[in-house]
Design a protein around this motif. Structure first.
Motif, PDB file in Angstrom:
ATOM      1  N   ILE A 164      25.633 -98.933 119.890  1.00  0.00           N
ATOM      2  CA  ILE A 164      26.123-100.224 119.386  1.00  0.00           C
ATOM      3  C   ILE A 164      26.034-100.255 117.861  1.00  0.00           C
ATOM      4  CG2 ILE A 164      25.676-102.741 119.536  1.00  0.00           C
ATOM      5  CD1 ILE A 164      26.040-101.581 122.297  1.00  0.00           C
ATOM      6  N   GLU A 165      26.996-100.922 117.221  1.00  0.00           N
ATOM      7  CA  GLU A 165      26.895-101.136 115.767  1.00  0.00           C
ATOM      8  C   GLU A 165      25.810-102.173 115.492  1.00  0.00           C
ATOM      9  OE1 GLU A 165      30.506-102.225 113.708  1.00  0.00           O
ATOM     10  OE2 GLU A 165      31.428-100.310 114.238  1.00  0.00           O
ATOM     11  N   THR A 166      24.862-101.816 114.643  1.00  0.00           N
ATOM     12  CA  THR A 166      23.716-102.695 114.373  1.00  0.00           C
ATOM     13  C   THR A 166      24.163-104.083 113.902  1.00  0.00           C
ATOM     14  OG1 THR A 166      22.632-100.679 113.630  1.00  0.00           O
ATOM     15  CG2 THR A 166      21.471-102.735 113.216  1.00  0.00           C
ATOM     16  N   ASP A 167      25.177-104.098 113.048  1.00  0.00           N
ATOM     17  CA  ASP A 167      25.672-105.361 112.496  1.00  0.00           C
ATOM     18  C   ASP A 167      26.129-106.349 113.566  1.00  0.00           C
ATOM     19  OD1 ASP A 167      25.305-104.861 109.941  1.00  0.00           O
ATOM     20  OD2 ASP A 167      27.411-104.543 109.371  1.00  0.00           O
ATOM     21  N   SER A 168      26.458-105.831 114.752  1.00  0.00           N
ATOM     22  CA  SER A 168      27.018-106.720 115.778  1.00  0.00           C
ATOM     23  C   SER A 168      25.933-107.274 116.716  1.00  0.00           C
ATOM     24  CB  SER A 168      28.098-105.977 116.577  1.00  0.00           C
ATOM     25  OG  SER A 168      27.515-104.944 117.367  1.00  0.00           O
ATOM     26  N   ILE A 169      24.661-106.946 116.438  1.00  0.00           N
ATOM     27  CA  ILE A 169      23.570-107.454 117.285  1.00  0.00           C
ATOM     28  C   ILE A 169      23.098-108.807 116.729  1.00  0.00           C
ATOM     29  CG2 ILE A 169      21.232-106.974 118.169  1.00  0.00           C
ATOM     30  CD1 ILE A 169      21.841-103.957 117.694  1.00  0.00           C
ATOM     31  N   ASP A 170      22.930-109.793 117.598  1.00  0.00           N
ATOM     32  CA  ASP A 170      22.505-111.127 117.162  1.00  0.00           C
ATOM     33  C   ASP A 170      20.979-111.150 117.027  1.00  0.00           C
ATOM     34  OD1 ASP A 170      21.896-113.730 116.737  1.00  0.00           O
ATOM     35  OD2 ASP A 170      22.985-114.520 118.483  1.00  0.00           O
ATOM     36  N   MET A 171      20.513-111.035 115.771  1.00  0.00           N
ATOM     37  CA  MET A 171      19.066-110.948 115.547  1.00  0.00           C
ATOM     38  C   MET A 171      18.386-112.326 115.616  1.00  0.00           C
ATOM     39  SD  MET A 171      18.335-107.772 115.556  1.00  0.00           S
ATOM     40  CE  MET A 171      16.623-107.727 115.029  1.00  0.00           C
ATOM     41  N   ASN A 172      19.183-113.391 115.874  1.00  0.00           N
ATOM     42  CA  ASN A 172      18.538-114.689 116.152  1.00  0.00           C
ATOM     43  C   ASN A 172      17.955-114.675 117.555  1.00  0.00           C
ATOM     44  OD1 ASN A 172      19.123-115.889 113.690  1.00  0.00           O
ATOM     45  ND2 ASN A 172      21.252-116.221 114.355  1.00  0.00           N
ATOM     46  N   LYS A 173      18.521-113.821 118.416  1.00  0.00           N
ATOM     47  CA  LYS A 173      18.007-113.717 119.795  1.00  0.00           C
ATOM     48  C   LYS A 173      17.129-112.485 119.962  1.00  0.00           C
ATOM     49  CE  LYS A 173      21.687-116.217 122.025  1.00  0.00           C
ATOM     50  NZ  LYS A 173      22.907-116.127 122.788  1.00  0.00           N
ATOM     51  N   ALA A 174      17.539-111.371 119.364  1.00  0.00           N
ATOM     52  CA  ALA A 174      16.793-110.116 119.508  1.00  0.00           C
ATOM     53  C   ALA A 174      15.708-110.050 118.440  1.00  0.00           C
ATOM     54  CB  ALA A 174      17.744-108.942 119.367  1.00  0.00           C
ATOM     55  N   TYR A 175      14.700-109.222 118.657  1.00  0.00           N
ATOM     56  CA  TYR A 175      13.641-109.076 117.657  1.00  0.00           C
ATOM     57  C   TYR A 175      13.164-107.628 117.576  1.00  0.00           C
ATOM     58  CZ  TYR A 175      10.965-109.777 121.989  1.00  0.00           C
ATOM     59  OH  TYR A 175      10.506-109.701 123.269  1.00  0.00           O
ATOM     60  N   LEU A 176      12.657-107.294 116.386  1.00  0.00           N
ATOM     61  CA  LEU A 176      12.136-105.939 116.148  1.00  0.00           C
ATOM     62  C   LEU A 176      10.689-105.869 116.621  1.00  0.00           C
ATOM     63  CD1 LEU A 176      13.261-104.915 112.556  1.00  0.00           C
ATOM     64  CD2 LEU A 176      13.597-103.566 114.631  1.00  0.00           C
ATOM     65  N   LYS A 177      10.356-104.864 117.389  1.00  0.00           N
ATOM     66  CA  LYS A 177       8.964-104.702 117.834  1.00  0.00           C
ATOM     67  C   LYS A 177       8.836-103.369 118.565  1.00  0.00           C
ATOM     68  CE  LYS A 177       5.546-107.137 120.730  1.00  0.00           C
ATOM     69  NZ  LYS A 177       4.576-107.905 119.929  1.00  0.00           N
ATOM     70  N   SER A 178       7.694-102.721 118.453  1.00  0.00           N
ATOM     71  CA  SER A 178       7.398-101.563 119.293  1.00  0.00           C
ATOM     72  C   SER A 178       6.443-102.030 120.378  1.00  0.00           C
ATOM     73  CB  SER A 178       6.738-100.451 118.481  1.00  0.00           C
ATOM     74  OG  SER A 178       7.677 -99.912 117.586  1.00  0.00           O
ATOM     75  N   ASP A 181       2.908-103.176 119.897  1.00  0.00           N
ATOM     76  CA  ASP A 181       2.852-103.114 118.426  1.00  0.00           C
ATOM     77  C   ASP A 181       2.317-101.776 117.916  1.00  0.00           C
ATOM     78  OD1 ASP A 181       3.961-105.650 117.810  1.00  0.00           O
ATOM     79  OD2 ASP A 181       2.087-106.576 118.504  1.00  0.00           O
ATOM     80  N   LYS A 182       2.581-100.728 118.691  1.00  0.00           N
ATOM     81  CA  LYS A 182       2.142 -99.388 118.248  1.00  0.00           C
ATOM     82  C   LYS A 182       3.070 -98.901 117.144  1.00  0.00           C
ATOM     83  CE  LYS A 182      -0.087 -97.356 122.236  1.00  0.00           C
ATOM     84  NZ  LYS A 182       0.351 -96.844 123.512  1.00  0.00           N
ATOM     85  N   GLY A 183       2.523 -98.436 116.047  1.00  0.00           N
ATOM     86  CA  GLY A 183       3.340 -97.937 114.935  1.00  0.00           C
ATOM     87  C   GLY A 183       4.148 -99.076 114.344  1.00  0.00           C
ATOM     88  N   GLU A 184       5.159 -98.700 113.550  1.00  0.00           N
ATOM     89  CA  GLU A 184       5.963 -99.768 112.946  1.00  0.00           C
ATOM     90  C   GLU A 184       6.907-100.356 114.003  1.00  0.00           C
ATOM     91  OE1 GLU A 184       8.976 -98.263 110.196  1.00  0.00           O
ATOM     92  OE2 GLU A 184       8.542 -96.274 110.980  1.00  0.00           O
ATOM     93  N   ALA A 185       7.422-101.551 113.716  1.00  0.00           N
ATOM     94  CA  ALA A 185       8.334-102.203 114.668  1.00  0.00           C
ATOM     95  C   ALA A 185       9.650-101.432 114.683  1.00  0.00           C
ATOM     96  CB  ALA A 185       8.550-103.648 114.259  1.00  0.00           C
ATOM     97  N   ALA A 186       9.804-100.559 115.667  1.00  0.00           N
ATOM     98  CA  ALA A 186      10.914 -99.614 115.611  1.00  0.00           C
ATOM     99  C   ALA A 186      12.097 -99.980 116.526  1.00  0.00           C
ATOM    100  CB  ALA A 186      10.414 -98.219 115.970  1.00  0.00           C
ATOM    101  N   TYR A 187      11.855-100.801 117.516  1.00  0.00           N
ATOM    102  CA  TYR A 187      12.906-101.091 118.506  1.00  0.00           C
ATOM    103  C   TYR A 187      13.477-102.484 118.318  1.00  0.00           C
ATOM    104  CZ  TYR A 187      11.422 -96.912 120.978  1.00  0.00           C
ATOM    105  OH  TYR A 187      11.144 -95.612 121.305  1.00  0.00           O
ATOM    106  N   ILE A 188      14.761-102.611 118.614  1.00  0.00           N
ATOM    107  CA  ILE A 188      15.344-103.950 118.706  1.00  0.00           C
ATOM    108  C   ILE A 188      15.242-104.347 120.171  1.00  0.00           C
ATOM    109  CG2 ILE A 188      17.472-105.290 118.567  1.00  0.00           C
ATOM    110  CD1 ILE A 188      18.248-103.671 116.124  1.00  0.00           C
ATOM    111  N   ASN A 189      14.648-105.512 120.440  1.00  0.00           N
ATOM    112  CA  ASN A 189      14.403-105.955 121.810  1.00  0.00           C
ATOM    113  C   ASN A 189      15.262-107.157 122.145  1.00  0.00           C
ATOM    114  OD1 ASN A 189      11.795-104.307 122.522  1.00  0.00           O
ATOM    115  ND2 ASN A 189      11.543-105.076 120.433  1.00  0.00           N
ATOM    116  N   CYS A 190      15.948-107.096 123.269  1.00  0.00           N
ATOM    117  CA  CYS A 190      16.760-108.216 123.734  1.00  0.00           C
ATOM    118  C   CYS A 190      16.049-108.817 124.950  1.00  0.00           C
ATOM    119  CB  CYS A 190      18.159-107.745 124.106  1.00  0.00           C
ATOM    120  SG  CYS A 190      19.043-106.993 122.731  1.00  0.00           S
ATOM    121  N   PRO A 191      15.457-110.007 124.791  1.00  0.00           N
ATOM    122  CA  PRO A 191      14.654-110.585 125.869  1.00  0.00           C
ATOM    123  C   PRO A 191      15.518-111.339 126.880  1.00  0.00           C
ATOM    124  CG  PRO A 191      14.589-112.022 123.953  1.00  0.00           C
ATOM    125  CD  PRO A 191      15.499-110.879 123.596  1.00  0.00           C
TER     126      PRO A 191
END
Ligand code: FAD
Length: 432
Positions: A164-178, A181-191
């Motif tokens: 997926i193109e990153t720009d097209s992900i709605d980050m108001n709904k999704a959030y960055l987190k591993s 919380d192991k390591g840096e927040a590396a994943y985009i999570n869609c709850p």
């Protein structure tokens, strides 16, 4: 007066042979058909299109259209032959497949610098060589390649998750987190809530899949399960698998979602993300609908759909240079689908660069790495710098290009500017 061996006269090998021959290099082109057929080819012609007769979009608002234009600038025999026998197909470049393969065969075969040998190659010939034997490389040669790359760096099927193109992900709904919380927040999570999961589950399990070809049936036995098959095993299966929500509580509310879809960064510049664990066999139309049911991905731009098919390819990020040269043997090149590019045009494009570089190699010139602003350069860059642990083949797409200096929101306008920048860069490269 060195000869270059090209193995395989498909989309990539024919183009590579042409680029070599026109630079005055003698070519020995080894093609096993018709002595031995692959499970998908039917003729003895070079560059046989094994499935669709479309080389996809032709316009400059599409990355594969830009790639074709770049290849026209570099005198591609594949694109010229396709242009010469095109059939009406709206904005796409579709061809009469028999005329197309016939034209490529005669143009390459009749070149005075090309000698064609119909024989299956199982061990590598001496001297400068390009391996362009495609997704259905024979067993004997696969074994040789495996010995060369190491067992773990040659794959026999492609089980890719959508990108997926990153720009097209709605980050108001999704959030960055591993997870946890192991390591840096590396994943985009869609709850997902339970209701959202139910709706998604229904869509996923009822969507239409691509029928498997006879020679592809072995794939599922190799322990690689499409997400829709996993889903059909039971509603909870995915909640303990790729959609597991534990450790992925929302960073602001601390609430644990019912299910989570995770996306992992796919390229170095972070413009692309893949959906973790979502290798799939769904048809592309239904696949898009299912993806867009995921909260945060309602407007997702899919640059590469999930696929599962038989495909022989090497782990290019580990073994190849952006010149398409093998890292451990400088007179050996790979080209076409076997390098992890995906598609007719992309395969020919890889053949074009490998051909030019093999010519430069025997002429003692510096090898070419194309500008990253071009689709040709960006693809070579992707396949050689992608994450080697999770390497899956890639189509041409605008997400591979470095972003423009000025952010442009309108997608059509942005793509037009990316296309103009690419063509400017290729014209400069050709002039050099
Ligand atoms: P190929 O075109 O397959 O060329 C490889 C050549 O090497 C063949 O001529 C083969 O006979 C020869 N060869 C293999 N092993 C040896 C050996 N040991 N010695 C000598 N010769 C050998 N892409 C699309 O864009 N659109 C599609 O619709 C599409 N459909 C596909 C359907 C199938 C079933 C498959 C397998 C792939 C499909 N692809 C499609 C993906 C890909 O674009 C094509 O496979 C494309 O032909 C790859 O180009 P290539 O030059 O790398 O390989």
């Amino acid at each position: 007066n060195t000869t270059v061996n090209v193995i395989g006269a498909g989309l990539a090998g024919s183009e590579a042979a042409w680029q070599l021959a026109k630079r005055g290099i003698q070519v020995k082109l080894y093609e096993m058909r018709p002595v031995k057929q692959t499970p998908a080819h039917h003729t003895d012609k070079f560059a046989e299109l094994v499935c669709s007769n479309s080389l996809r979009a032709n316009g400059l608002t599409n990355a594969v259209g830009v790639l074709k234009e770049e290849m026209r600038e570099m005198d591609s025999v594949i694109i010229r032959s396709a242009d010469d026998c095109s059939v009406p197909a709206g904005g796409a470049l579709a061809v009469d497949r028999h005329e197309f393969a016939g034209l490529v065969t005669s143009r390459v075969k009749e070149h005075p610098n090309v000698e064609v040998i119909h024989e299956e190659i199982t061990s590598l010939p001496e001297g400068p060589t390009i391996i362009a034997t495609g997704p259905l490389t024979t067993e004997g040669l696969s074994q040789t390649i495996k010995d060369l790359t190491g067992e773990e760096y040659l794959y026999f099927y492609d089980a890719a998750a959508p990108i997926i193109e990153t720009d097209s992900i709605d980050m108001n709904k999704a959030y960055l987190k591993s997870r946890y919380d192991k390591g840096e927040a590396a994943y985009i999570n869609c709850p997902m809530t339970e209701e959202e999961f139910d709706e998604f589950y229904e869509a996923l399990t009822s969507a239409e899949t691509v029928p498997l070809k006879e020679f592809e049936k072995e794939i599922f036995f190799e322990g690689c399960m499409p997400i829709e098959i996993m889903a059909k095993r039971g509603k909870k299966t995915m909640l303990f698998g790729p959609m597991k929500p534990v450790g992925l509580e929302h960073p602001e509310t601390g609430k644990r979602p019912y299910a989570v879809v995770q996306l992992r960064q796919d390229n170095q510049s972070g413009t692309l993300y893949n959906i973790v664990g979502f290798q799939t066999h769904l048809k592309w139309g239904p696949q898009k609908e299912v993806i867009r049911k995921i909260p945060g991905l309602e407007n997702a731009e899919v640059v590469r759909y999930g696929v599962m098919h038989r495909n022989t390819f090497i782990n290019s990020p580990n073994v190849l240079k952006p010149t398409y040269q093998f890292k451990d043997r400088e007179d050996l090149f790979f080209a076409g689908q076997i390098t992890g590019v995906e598609g007719y045009v992309e395969s020919a494009a890889a053949g074009l660069i490998a051909g030019i570089n093999a010519a430069r190699f025997v002429q003692g010139e510096e090898l070419a790495v194309l500008p990253q602003e071009t689709i040709l350069g960006a693809m070579a860059n992707y396949i050689t710098t992608a994450n080697p642990d999770n390497f899956q083949p890639m189509n041409a797409n605008f997400g591979l290009l470095p972003p423009l200096e000025n952010r442009i929101k309108n997608k059509k306008e942005r793509n037009e500017q990316l296309a103009q920048r690419a063509l400017g860069a290729i014209q400069n490269f050709v002039k050099r």
